[in-house]
Design an enzyme around this catalytic site. Structure first.
Site, short mmCIF file in Angstrom:
data_model
loop_
_atom_site.label_atom_id
_atom_site.label_comp_id
_atom_site.label_asym_id
_atom_site.label_seq_id
_atom_site.Cartn_x
_atom_site.Cartn_y
_atom_site.Cartn_z
N GLY A 70 28.70 66.43 34.75
CA GLY A 70 28.19 67.76 35.05
C GLY A 70 27.75 67.95 36.48
O GLY A 70 27.34 69.05 36.87
N LEU A 115 30.72 66.41 41.96
CA LEU A 115 31.05 65.65 43.16
C LEU A 115 32.48 65.92 43.60
O LEU A 115 32.80 65.82 44.78
CB LEU A 115 30.85 64.16 42.91
CG LEU A 115 29.43 63.69 42.58
CD1 LEU A 115 29.42 62.20 42.29
CD2 LEU A 115 28.47 64.01 43.71
N GLY A 116 33.35 66.25 42.63
CA GLY A 116 34.75 66.48 42.96
C GLY A 116 34.95 67.64 43.90
O GLY A 116 35.86 67.62 44.74
N SER A 129 48.20 68.97 37.71
CA SER A 129 47.06 68.72 36.84
C SER A 129 47.42 68.78 35.36
O SER A 129 48.29 69.57 34.95
CB SER A 129 45.95 69.74 37.11
OG SER A 129 45.51 69.66 38.45
N HIS A 137 38.93 73.37 39.00
CA HIS A 137 39.66 73.75 40.21
C HIS A 137 39.39 75.21 40.60
O HIS A 137 39.30 75.53 41.79
CB HIS A 137 41.15 73.51 40.03
CG HIS A 137 41.53 72.06 40.06
ND1 HIS A 137 41.39 71.29 41.18
CD2 HIS A 137 42.01 71.24 39.09
CE1 HIS A 137 41.79 70.05 40.92
NE2 HIS A 137 42.16 69.99 39.65
#
Length: 538
Positions: free
Chosen positions: A324, A327-328, A353, A471
């Site tokens: 949650g 960081l991505g 993806s 994304h």
């Protein structure tokens, strides 16, 4: 095979690698630690396999009390010279606890070291009892400003009172060597418990710890590191072990993913040295890939100087306790900047993806539709009372139904098109994938329904699919869906083999992210909209 290569392979095989991407499913780090401790116990002659195991309930209770006592000391102690020892005792003791005792300890922490609500209520009553000056705008000198001193004092006290006592433990562990990893494991255990039962006090504890992680793991505290074959074997084996999207099959596969035409970047934190918190794999290509086979080395890589596209094809987290925490988002932006700096000729940044939720969503729609038909429900009535999906009447278009029902009974059977489709997609052998005739009949409805799933199906105003939501909130747009892009068993079971390209248009990232965050608007190409618009006008 070199000793180094053998070390990477053997160590990696000891770790699980069947986790999904971005959902940050729990990783049994704690279990691995427990297993190591059990092995050590056996080596030291402790009860184990082949030995009589006495009833250790008394020992378990004593151990629980000891760890609870060390936790209390870690929170209440002010002697800094012995605090490190106390924190070490707590950390080591926590690892020794059984699952049930960890649960008990976390509940003690959540309930007995929460904030003092009586004090908060008293302060609120005091605050509400104050009479503010008639017009603050008329306060123009220090003497008049002193009228607000009682407000400032109570507000300061309120801020302090609203901080739970367990914050002391979190802050002290965060500055303690190895403490960030302990906190991550604590939160992993909390999330595991919350998945089984909804405990309000524990959920509040989790929320508070999550906010702390967001602060501690700001981009400024993280180091972007390009992972190469020359990195220590201990780091490379973690890449093999924690790759969550497309498992690394062998050392040659790993070497290729770190070689020419490929990049791998990870976020490192000084408190967890030698282990990326999250890492992303990138392929340098001439065009945006449509299948994962193109990426995973069906052909040799092109010279990097000829590449115009940086394709993100896998992003994986190594810390389930950081679920949650996005960081991505920061990682992708940093990688885009890094690649653009090193290779200005790269003009396209895209992904290939998975769509992990599509098949479960579709099968549930088909099952509900078949149940309604079996019960003889009236379609218009079910729509009127809200018991049926608004998507029900268009689950198959007439030409799609006709194509499915015209299939030979020898290869497919069903009472109607939806029943036949459900039977094919739930077949354990996935026989439809091997039949050109079946693939041809299924392609049109699956592609259309997949576009609908990505663009229209939402939860709380955001994309239902977890990867899509990730994304889109980072500022990407949905560019293209690709038929038979991932023929692995995982790809077939998750999305019928369909994969999606998201594109990050550098001039519009912030704009797209803001529109998605503000009103759930999903940016997509005209090709994607064509699938959906065609269905709406049918």
């Amino acid at each position: 095979m070199s000793k180094r290569a053998l070390y990477i392979l053997m160590r990696a095989r000891m770790k699980p690698n069947d986790r999904t991407n971005l959902s940050l499913s729990p990783i049994p780090v704690v279990n691995a630690t427990s297993q190591t401790q059990q092995q050590n116990s056996r080596q030291n002659g402790s009860p184990g396999e082949g030995n009589a195991v006495p009833d250790d309930s008394g020992n378990s209770e004593r151990e629980f009390k000891r760890v609870r006592s060390s936790m209390h000391s870690a929170i209440s102690m002010n002697k800094t010279e012995v605090l490190d020892d106390v924190l070490n005792n707590f950390s080591e003791g926590y690892f020794s606890l059984s699952h049930e005792n960890r649960r008990k300890l976390l509940l003690v922490l959540a309930r007995e070291y929460d904030l003092n609500r009586s004090q908060v209520r008293d302060l609120i009553k005091q605050y509400l009892g104050l009479e503010p000056p008639a017009d603050k705008t008329q306060v123009c000198d220090y003497e008049d400003e002193s009228l607000f001193s009682p407000f400032y004092r109570i507000e300061r006290n309120l801020r302090h009172a609203l901080q739970p006592v367990y914050e002391v433990l979190f802050e002290r562990l965060n500055t303690h060597p190895g403490g960030l990893r302990i906190l991550s494991i604590l939160r992993e255990d909390i999330l595991t418990i919350l998945a089984e039962e909804n405990i309000a006090s524990l959920r509040a504890l989790d929320s508070y710890l999550k906010e702390k992680f967001v602060t501690w793991l700001s981009p400024a505290a993280l180091e972007l590191h390009q992972i190469t074959w020359d990195d220590p074997a201990s780091l490379l084996e973690k890449i093999v072990a924690y790759e969550a999207v497309h498992p690394i099959s062998n050392l040659l596969d790993l070497k290729r993913r770190l070689g020419v035409g490929r990049r791998c970047f990870g976020y490192l934190h000084p408190a967890i040295p030698g282990e990326p918190l999250i890492f992303i794999e990138v392929a340098l290509l001439k065009d945006v890939a449509q299948t994962i086979q193109e990426v995973l080395w069906d052909s040799p890589p092109i010279p990097e100087s000829e590449a115009t596209c940086a394709l993100f094809y896998s992003i994986s987290s190594t810390q389930p306790g950081l679920a949650g925490i996005n960081l991505g988002k920061f990682l992708i932006k940093r990688v885009v900047t890094q690649v653009k700096r090193e290779m200005p000729h790269i003009s396209t940044f895209a992904t290939l993806s998975p769509i992990p939720g599509f098949m479960s969503w579709l099968l549930s729609k088909l099952a509900v539709s078949q149940t309604l038909l079996a019960e003889g429900s009236n379609l218009s009535q079910s729509q009127a009372d809200g018991s049926s999906s608004t998507f029900y009447e268009n689950i198959l278009k007439p030409e799609e139904e006709e194509a499915l029902m015209s299939l030979s009974k020898d290869i497919a059977s069903g009472k109607n098109g939806m029943d036949l489709m459900f039977n094919l997609l739930t077949s354990t052998s996935s026989k439809w994938i091997h039949s050109p005739e079946l693939r041809s009949a299924l392609k049109a409805p699956l592609m259309r329904l997949c576009a609908r799933y990505l663009l229209k199906e939402k939860k709380r105003g955001k994309a239902l699919d977890s990867v899509a939501n990730f994304h889109l909130q980072n500022g990407a747009m949905v560019e293209r869906i690709n038929w038979m892009a991932d023929r692995s068993q995982k790809g077939l079971s998750q999305s019928g083999g369909i994969m999606v390209n998201y594109v990050y248009r550098l001039d519009h990232i912030e704009e797209y992210a803001h529109s998605y965050f503000s009103n759930g608007e999903i940016q997509a190409s005209s090709d994607l909209h064509h699938y959906v618009d065609e269905a709406d006008t049918a």
